[in-house]
Design a protein around this motif. Structure first.
Motif, PDB file in Angstrom:
ATOM      1  N   GLU A  84       0.813  -1.216   0.000  1.00 46.29           N
ATOM      2  CA  GLU A  84       0.000   0.000   0.000  1.00 46.29           C
ATOM      3  C   GLU A  84       0.851   1.274   0.000  1.00 46.29           C
ATOM      4  OE1 GLU A  84      -1.212  -2.515   1.948  1.00 46.29           O
ATOM      5  OE2 GLU A  84      -3.380  -2.645   1.560  1.00 46.29           O
ATOM      6  N   ASN A  85       1.978   1.234   0.700  1.00 48.98           N
ATOM      7  CA  ASN A  85       2.755   2.461   0.875  1.00 48.98           C
ATOM      8  C   ASN A  85       3.875   2.622  -0.162  1.00 48.98           C
ATOM      9  OD1 ASN A  85       4.494   0.509   1.655  1.00 48.98           O
ATOM     10  ND2 ASN A  85       4.850   1.287   3.724  1.00 48.98           N
ATOM     11  N   ASP A  86       3.862   1.781  -1.204  1.00 41.49           N
ATOM     12  CA  ASP A  86       4.949   1.856  -2.178  1.00 41.49           C
ATOM     13  C   ASP A  86       4.476   1.341  -3.531  1.00 41.49           C
ATOM     14  OD1 ASP A  86       7.306   1.892  -3.563  1.00 41.49           O
ATOM     15  OD2 ASP A  86       8.194   0.189  -2.504  1.00 41.49           O
ATOM     16  N   PHE A  87       3.683   2.172  -4.204  1.00 39.31           N
ATOM     17  CA  PHE A  87       3.100   1.675  -5.453  1.00 39.31           C
ATOM     18  C   PHE A  87       4.143   1.554  -6.559  1.00 39.31           C
ATOM     19  CE2 PHE A  87       2.881   4.876  -8.805  1.00 39.31           C
ATOM     20  CZ  PHE A  87       3.326   5.988  -8.132  1.00 39.31           C
ATOM     21  N   LEU A  88       5.215   2.357  -6.461  1.00 38.02           N
ATOM     22  CA  LEU A  88       6.197   2.363  -7.551  1.00 38.02           C
ATOM     23  C   LEU A  88       6.880   1.007  -7.699  1.00 38.02           C
ATOM     24  CD1 LEU A  88       8.239   5.693  -7.773  1.00 38.02           C
ATOM     25  CD2 LEU A  88       7.168   4.432  -9.642  1.00 38.02           C
ATOM     26  N   THR A  89       7.250   0.404  -6.552  1.00 33.93           N
ATOM     27  CA  THR A  89       7.913  -0.899  -6.609  1.00 33.93           C
ATOM     28  C   THR A  89       6.999  -1.942  -7.239  1.00 33.93           C
ATOM     29  OG1 THR A  89       9.202  -0.330  -4.661  1.00 33.93           O
ATOM     30  CG2 THR A  89       9.075  -2.658  -5.222  1.00 33.93           C
ATOM     31  N   GLY A  90       5.712  -1.912  -6.856  1.00 34.75           N
ATOM     32  CA  GLY A  90       4.769  -2.859  -7.439  1.00 34.75           C
ATOM     33  C   GLY A  90       4.631  -2.658  -8.938  1.00 34.75           C
ATOM     34  N   LEU A  91       4.541  -1.405  -9.352  1.00 32.10           N
ATOM     35  CA  LEU A  91       4.381  -1.097 -10.775  1.00 32.10           C
ATOM     36  C   LEU A  91       5.626  -1.514 -11.562  1.00 32.10           C
ATOM     37  CD1 LEU A  91       2.869   0.183 -13.134  1.00 32.10           C
ATOM     38  CD2 LEU A  91       3.804   2.401 -12.456  1.00 32.10           C
ATOM     39  N   MET A  92       6.793  -1.226 -10.990  1.00 30.38           N
ATOM     40  CA  MET A  92       8.028  -1.590 -11.691  1.00 30.38           C
ATOM     41  C   MET A  92       8.156  -3.120 -11.779  1.00 30.38           C
ATOM     42  SD  MET A  92       9.380   1.092 -12.894  1.00 30.38           S
ATOM     43  CE  MET A  92       8.540   2.687 -12.845  1.00 30.38           C
ATOM     44  N   GLY A  93       7.667  -3.811 -10.748  1.00 26.99           N
ATOM     45  CA  GLY A  93       7.635  -5.281 -10.810  1.00 26.99           C
ATOM     46  C   GLY A  93       6.752  -5.755 -11.958  1.00 26.99           C
ATOM     47  N   VAL A  94       5.610  -5.108 -12.108  1.00 26.77           N
ATOM     48  CA  VAL A  94       4.712  -5.451 -13.227  1.00 26.77           C
ATOM     49  C   VAL A  94       5.433  -5.253 -14.557  1.00 26.77           C
ATOM     50  CG1 VAL A  94       2.653  -4.709 -14.476  1.00 26.77           C
ATOM     51  CG2 VAL A  94       2.554  -5.000 -11.991  1.00 26.77           C
ATOM     52  N   LEU A  95       6.138  -4.120 -14.691  1.00 25.28           N
ATOM     53  CA  LEU A  95       6.834  -3.852 -15.957  1.00 25.28           C
ATOM     54  C   LEU A  95       7.926  -4.883 -16.206  1.00 25.28           C
ATOM     55  CD1 LEU A  95       7.153   0.041 -15.947  1.00 25.28           C
ATOM     56  CD2 LEU A  95       5.519  -1.390 -17.181  1.00 25.28           C
ATOM     57  N   HIS A  96       8.680  -5.203 -15.159  1.00 23.26           N
ATOM     58  CA  HIS A  96       9.757  -6.201 -15.298  1.00 23.26           C
ATOM     59  C   HIS A  96       9.190  -7.518 -15.834  1.00 23.26           C
ATOM     60  CE1 HIS A  96      13.759  -7.853 -14.115  1.00 23.26           C
ATOM     61  NE2 HIS A  96      13.071  -8.977 -14.026  1.00 23.26           N
ATOM     62  N   GLU A  97       8.165  -7.998 -15.181  1.00 24.36           N
ATOM     63  CA  GLU A  97       7.612  -9.300 -15.574  1.00 24.36           C
ATOM     64  C   GLU A  97       6.901  -9.210 -16.927  1.00 24.36           C
ATOM     65  OE1 GLU A  97       8.808 -11.623 -13.859  1.00 24.36           O
ATOM     66  OE2 GLU A  97       9.500 -10.346 -12.216  1.00 24.36           O
ATOM     67  N   THR A  98       6.300  -8.045 -17.209  1.00 26.42           N
ATOM     68  CA  THR A  98       5.696  -7.878 -18.532  1.00 26.42           C
ATOM     69  C   THR A  98       6.770  -7.969 -19.622  1.00 26.42           C
ATOM     70  OG1 THR A  98       3.917  -6.528 -17.632  1.00 26.42           O
ATOM     71  CG2 THR A  98       4.318  -6.324 -19.984  1.00 26.42           C
ATOM     72  N   GLY A  99       7.959  -7.439 -19.310  1.00 24.79           N
ATOM     73  CA  GLY A  99       9.072  -7.563 -20.255  1.00 24.79           C
ATOM     74  C   GLY A  99       9.415  -9.013 -20.540  1.00 24.79           C
ATOM     75  N   HIS A 100       9.502  -9.807 -19.466  1.00 26.47           N
ATOM     76  CA  HIS A 100       9.726 -11.248 -19.658  1.00 26.47           C
ATOM     77  C   HIS A 100       8.607 -11.856 -20.500  1.00 26.47           C
ATOM     78  CE1 HIS A 100      13.215 -12.026 -17.197  1.00 26.47           C
ATOM     79  NE2 HIS A 100      12.674 -11.594 -16.079  1.00 26.47           N
ATOM     80  N   ALA A 101       7.379 -11.520 -20.129  1.00 22.65           N
ATOM     81  CA  ALA A 101       6.222 -12.155 -20.764  1.00 22.65           C
ATOM     82  C   ALA A 101       6.113 -11.809 -22.247  1.00 22.65           C
ATOM     83  CB  ALA A 101       4.944 -11.758 -20.032  1.00 22.65           C
ATOM     84  N   MET A 102       6.357 -10.533 -22.577  1.00 24.40           N
ATOM     85  CA  MET A 102       6.202 -10.121 -23.983  1.00 24.40           C
ATOM     86  C   MET A 102       7.193 -10.870 -24.872  1.00 24.40           C
ATOM     87  SD  MET A 102       3.633  -8.088 -23.976  1.00 24.40           S
ATOM     88  CE  MET A 102       3.581  -7.091 -25.470  1.00 24.40           C
ATOM     89  N   TYR A 103       8.374 -11.131 -24.340  1.00 25.98           N
ATOM     90  CA  TYR A 103       9.363 -11.933 -25.084  1.00 25.98           C
ATOM     91  C   TYR A 103       8.800 -13.336 -25.305  1.00 25.98           C
ATOM     92  CZ  TYR A 103      13.980 -14.192 -25.925  1.00 25.98           C
ATOM     93  OH  TYR A 103      15.034 -14.911 -26.438  1.00 25.98           O
ATOM     94  N   ASP A 104       8.355 -13.971 -24.231  1.00 33.37           N
ATOM     95  CA  ASP A 104       7.833 -15.340 -24.363  1.00 33.37           C
ATOM     96  C   ASP A 104       6.639 -15.401 -25.319  1.00 33.37           C
ATOM     97  OD1 ASP A 104       9.664 -16.647 -22.735  1.00 33.37           O
ATOM     98  OD2 ASP A 104       8.537 -16.216 -20.913  1.00 33.37           O
ATOM     99  N   PHE A 105       5.733 -14.421 -25.193  1.00 35.74           N
ATOM    100  CA  PHE A 105       4.543 -14.423 -26.048  1.00 35.74           C
ATOM    101  C   PHE A 105       4.921 -14.370 -27.530  1.00 35.74           C
ATOM    102  CE2 PHE A 105       1.834 -12.695 -22.463  1.00 35.74           C
ATOM    103  CZ  PHE A 105       0.967 -13.762 -22.454  1.00 35.74           C
TER     104      PHE A 105
END
Lengths: 498, 498
Positions: free
Chosen positions: A253-274
């Motif tokens: 709750e107190n750190d949305f940036l880390t969560g968002l950056m985690g989403v981007l990191h994993e989206t990067g992995h995923a877009m490659y696999d897709f």
């Protein structure tokens, strides 16, 4: 008419790929859904499927088919030839390690990982020591097997499992450049940033809203939700194959940036696999090109794009809208400063783009010393602290801030760490080349148009699967090999002249 | 020292059990988590694992081991002997059906199920007809194979896959009793209830609260959440093995009772699976005793316990508390009336305890006529409507109210329907015996103490796994075989003298 030898081989590797896709799902489920008490049966399931894959790779029939096919390579087109080469590589890696050793390693790492958790809880390296010793002994044996079979030095043999073709000699020369530059650059950046401090964000944001934001941005990036999901877990990760990819992030709750950056990191992995070549989905050549390339894709999205001015100009209004917030701290320029703050930390997972490589090369040097015999496992904490203090000018107060912070070693992952930095360098090179190729791409990012970015990556990286080597991919995309100077240029521009 | 033949067999069946546990998880995931677009690769995964199980059951080595072990049965204790018997039974069932037929059936049912969805959408049986014809032809072939191999009449051969040892002759005589009694009893109950109508409940309850209530009651019943989960899906179901069981229910804001009863039904399935003998977890004899017993456990909890006065007296205050509601409509006696309302419906899934058997025996008779050749697939809608109108005095207006309402037939499940009713009868017998054995158990249910109930079921059913036949279990627990008269007594008491 019967199948040709090549078709028989394809059939066998299709089987492996399906089994692997089940393994991915079981792993995802274990982290996201599985009841705590079901881990024993899950271990049995994973072990059975894994053994099944190995059995195919070890079977005399498979090897005979490979021999036969390799003797008539001129019958095949270049994708098929690359497929055969990858099949052989995968067989060699798997068959290099005797079954007895695989089993011992499995038992030893399972035990060591359990003890590692306990050691972390009690901040006591000694609890882990005998178990880590056992793991290192076994991995050393594995290194010899892999090195012998594949024609590499022992430690380089380990690297082959993660990053085919990579050798430590080359890594050394890359890391030396970083090691001699980054400590001073870190101080310089910290001094610069202290004159431009960002406004802090104290507002708490519900996890539900954060996930909605994450999904919205994933959607904008083209993440195909009909073949993938976003969930929460203890640590962000990506599991799956291009037909079903599931990413997670960790939200607070107190750190949305880390969560968002985690989403981007994993989206990067995923877009490659897709985007791996669909027509080779079931085949060895249809897989990704190892962890350096994979990490480059994750860091490209998280560190390079996600922490760029253009992305923040796109994201800031989305954030304001989704979270119902306004004010100077939510402006793009302030979010950019928050996301790019450089700080010396004991913990790798909290490190920024500038200091992160230092965390890695410290580990890399210790690993190599462990495997050359220069360093004893029992002396690891001391050696760690010394190496850390040399680079950061501060000393861990307890082993949780030091050599107990990662699970990689208890789990037997030696030779893996370098891919994080090599991937980071590669990401910065891709970015510079992309912008040079298509100067109009930055305004498009700012407008939330990500298709040109992923199209470019597809042209340069995605569509080749495992057909080209990492070296070939980098050279083709950027005109040079993995080059730490290009990375340093990128860092200087981004952090000293933002 | 090497393994004995018996130990080799156990090893093979352990492998099967682990593969099955993976299949369960993949099925659960497909209904609850999987992205829509991933169904093709999921089908490949399931087919591979299924083929792997069959390969073990079909292998000459397995059959040779079985032969050897069966020639020395006096070496073994009674659990081991039962285990060998179950292994043989499973092998016989699986090997009875040629691989070619398995594959044709798989293709035909996949196609027919797709067409069934379309036919339902367009309320047009003709769209399904050719595909259902194909399925019936293939299942008829399967019935001959199973009947021949297992020594049963063809249709009874089909039943063996769901309910080992059951024969249609016995089902006939049970169903005749119900068929000649239930239509009149239904009218009688409806007349009685029209003099005691319940108050309706119009309040909408959030799904979140309904799930919390479900979990609370599951917890009280001893559902081990460290090895299980509750989720939502389109239809309630239970998937898993005793180490990891996942149930689902379907919740609607305006009808909490249906959702809650779905939870109870699946909890009944799950509690049986959880309590199967742990020391035989990986073995054939450690499995459940077929669908009649399984369904009896689900209906015992949903229909018998869950719709009892004692349960409602326990549940009503929980419901009031969790939902924040009060008033006469939330009183136990009113909830009981709501839950036990008897109404004639075209739809089996909406039917109550009194009319439900009529829905089933109609299907059972049609199935038998299809397999004896007395009925053509093309004449199914007409035959259905006639049979329905005979029993309910009303005629479906379209095939969605008639023979298109279930997916069982397009999916090739012939011989399965009877287990629903046999399970229901068995549940009522278990209840009467339990209350006779332990008269104090009803006040305990009212106090929310369910342990004695499950302890009793454990003593009588759970702990035997597949060691005893269904017949042996029922006789041991209730002193009689499956007896429709006992069921009718139970219905009369519950619905005419509540």
């Amino acid at each position: 008419m019967g199948l040709t030898s090549y078709q028989h081989l394809e059939k066998r590797f299709k089987r492996i790929q399906i089994l692997r896709s089940v393994i991915h799902l079981l792993r995802w489920d274990a982290e996201v859904m599985m009841p705590r008490g079901s881990s024993e049966v899950r271990a049995e399931q994973l072990s059975l499927l894994d053994t099944e894959c190995s059995a195919i790779l070890h079977s005399k029939k498979t090897l005979l088919l490979l021999d036969r096919v390799e003797s008539r390579m001129d019958f095949f087109d270049d994708w098929q030839r690359a497929n055969v080469r990858e099949m052989r590589r995968i067989c060699l890696c798997s068959n290099a390690i005797p079954k007895r050793l695989v089993n011992s390693l499995h038992r030893a790492t399972t035990k060591a990982e359990m003890r590692w958790r306990q050691a972390v809880e009690e901040k006591n390296f000694k609890l882990l020591l005998p178990h880590l010793q056992k793991v290192v002994d076994l991995v050393r044996e594995k290194a010899n097997c892999l090195g012998n079979k594949l024609g590499y030095l022992p430690y380089d043999g380990l690297i082959q499992e993660y990053d085919p073709g990579r050798e430590s000699q080359k890594i050394d020369s890359i890391f030396q450049v970083l090691d001699s530059t980054l400590p001073a650059l870190t101080d310089e950046v910290i001094a610069y940033q202290s004159n431009h401090p960002p406004l802090g964000i104290s507002k708490e944001v519900s996890i539900k809203k954060q996930k909605e934001l994450g999904k919205f941005i994933m959607q904008r990036m083209g993440f195909p939700f009909h073949k993938g999901r976003l969930d929460e877990s203890l640590h962000p990760f990506t599991e799956g194959t291009s037909e079903d990819i599931r990413i997670t992030s960790k939200f607070a709750e107190n750190d949305f940036l880390t969560g968002l950056m985690g989403v981007l990191h994993e989206t990067g992995h995923a877009m490659y696999d897709f985007a791996l070549p669909a027509e080779w989905f079931f085949q060895a050549v249809g897989r990704d090109r190892g962890m350096t390339v994979h990490e480059s894709q994750a860091l490209f999205l998280e560190m390079v794009i996600g922490r760029s001015r253009e992305f923040m100009r796109f994201a800031a209004p989305c954030i304001s809208h989704k979270f119902g917030v306004t004010g100077p701290e939510w402006e793009p320029e302030n979010l950019l400063r928050l996301a790019n703050r450089v700080r010396k930390s004991f913990i790798r997972m909290e490190a920024d783009e500038v200091t992160y490589p230092l965390h890695i090369l410290l580990r890399y040097n210790l690993e190599k010393d462990l495997f050359s015999g220069k360093l004893q496992v029992k002396d690891l904490p001391e050696a760690w602290n010394e190496a850390f203090s040399q680079r950061f000018g501060m000393t861990p107060e307890n082993p949780n801030q030091g050599c107990l912070q990662d699970s990689h070693w208890p789990m037997g992952y030696f030779g893996y760490f370098p891919t994080y930095v090599l991937g980071g360098i590669m990401a910065s090179q891709l970015y510079q080349s992309m912008v040079k190729d298509q100067p109009g791409i930055l305004p498009q990012i700012e407008a939330g148009e990500f298709k040109p970015v992923f199209d470019w990556l597809d042209q340069k990286i995605y569509r080749f699967g495992a057909k080209l080597s990492c070296r070939e991919l980098v050279v083709q995309a950027t005109g040079e090999e993995i080059n730490p100077e290009t990375f340093l240029d990128y860092l200087r521009k981004k952090y000293l002249n933002p």
